[in-house]
Design an enzyme around this catalytic site. Structure first.
Site, PDB file in Angstrom:
ATOM      1  N   HIS A   1       0.857  -1.186   0.000  1.00  0.00           N
ATOM      2  CA  HIS A   1       0.000   0.000   0.000  1.00  0.00           C
ATOM      3  C   HIS A   1       0.893   1.238   0.000  1.00  0.00           C
ATOM      4  CE1 HIS A   1      -3.841   2.069   1.765  1.00  0.00           C
ATOM      5  NE2 HIS A   1      -3.133   2.902   1.021  1.00  0.00           N
TER       6      HIS A   1
ATOM      7  N   GLU B   1      -2.686  -1.717  -3.078  1.00  0.00           N
ATOM      8  CA  GLU B   1      -3.788  -0.970  -2.480  1.00  0.00           C
ATOM      9  C   GLU B   1      -3.482   0.521  -2.542  1.00  0.00           C
ATOM     10  OE1 GLU B   1      -4.213  -2.023   1.591  1.00  0.00           O
ATOM     11  OE2 GLU B   1      -4.976  -4.031   1.181  1.00  0.00           O
TER      12      GLU B   1
ATOM     13  N   HIS C   1      -8.346  -6.396   7.345  1.00  0.00           N
ATOM     14  CA  HIS C   1      -8.176  -5.386   8.393  1.00  0.00           C
ATOM     15  C   HIS C   1      -8.415  -6.013   9.771  1.00  0.00           C
ATOM     16  CE1 HIS C   1      -7.281  -1.104   9.022  1.00  0.00           C
ATOM     17  NE2 HIS C   1      -7.834  -1.321  10.205  1.00  0.00           N
TER      18      HIS C   1
END
Length: 239
Positions: free
Chosen positions: A43, A70, A190
């Site tokens: 990310h 991401e 998450h």
């Protein structure tokens, strides 16, 4: 079996805290693949506080497993993804200053924006996934964006799991069924960890992939990366 993609941002955070190249993020990506993970997730953020743009290109050149990038679809991020051509791009609605992803897309308000971005990635043959919570209207409208998958934002599940697993999982089961009915494949991520992952995987229908970083890398500090990946993969075997 649900696939495991390992997010290696935290390894980059550790490297950047001291300068130099220890730990080696590219080697970590290769090792994650070698130790049995089904994918590598990064990310990159605008300030490069963990994964750097150079890391993204370097990793793409050395791994053969699935590569997932991401990020918030700013013009810079969109261009990076088109240049790198990962297997999957996961779009998150994070502002640049966010510490971590902490909300899903409102697919009603952002419908036009997401449709345009996803159309760009489809021209490059890149599979798309959008980060989303369990709001039924947002799940139902996700299909209108043109996305291939949704990634369920699982922090509420992880928080609620400690108190009442059945209550915590219920909206995610509903969301997964709704997404599947709409023709979307399902990812999740998450705050998933060794305590809550097995229950989640067993109860969520049609789950294709989980992306796990913080907890997995933290566990690896104690028990080693290879053993940790093996332990997480064992949680993902469908009963």
């Amino acid at each position: 079996m649900t696939k495991l993609s390992v997010n290696i941002n935290k390894i980059a955070t550790l490297r950047n805290s001291r300068g130099g190249n220890i730990p080696d993020v590219v080697k970590a990506a290769v090792d994650v693949q070698l130790f049995g993970a089904d994918g590598v997730t990064v990310h990159p953020r605008p300030d490069e506080r963990h994964i750097r743009r150079k890391d993204v290109f370097d990793i793409r050149g050395v791994i053969t497993t699935e590569f997932n990038i991401e990020g918030y679809p700013s013009p810079e991020f969109i261009q990076l993804v088109k240049n790198v051509k990962p297997h999957q791009v996961t779009l998150v609605p994070d502002p640049p200053e966010a510490i971590t992803s902490n909300a899903g897309w409102d697919t009603i308000t952002n419908l036009s924006f997401l449709k345009d971005v996803i159309a760009e990635f489809k021209e490059y043959g890149i599979r798309t996934s959008i980060f989303i919570d369990t709001t039924p209207e947002f799940i139902a409208n996700a299909v209108e964006t043109g996305t291939d998958r949704v990634e369920l934002y699982t922090e509420p599940y992880a928080t609620g799991f400690v108190k009442d697993p059945e209550m915590a999982i219920a909206p995610f089961v509903e969301a997964a069924n709704l997404a599947h009915k709409a023709g979307l494949k399902i990812n999740a991520g998450h705050d998933l960890n060794l305590q809550n992952l097995k229950f989640f995987n067993e109860r969520i229908p049609f789950l294709k992939e989980v992306s796990i970083g913080h907890a997995l890398i933290a566990d690896a500090l104690y028990i080693g990366l290879e053993k940790t990946i093996s332990m997480y993969k064992n949680q993902l075997v469908k009963g």
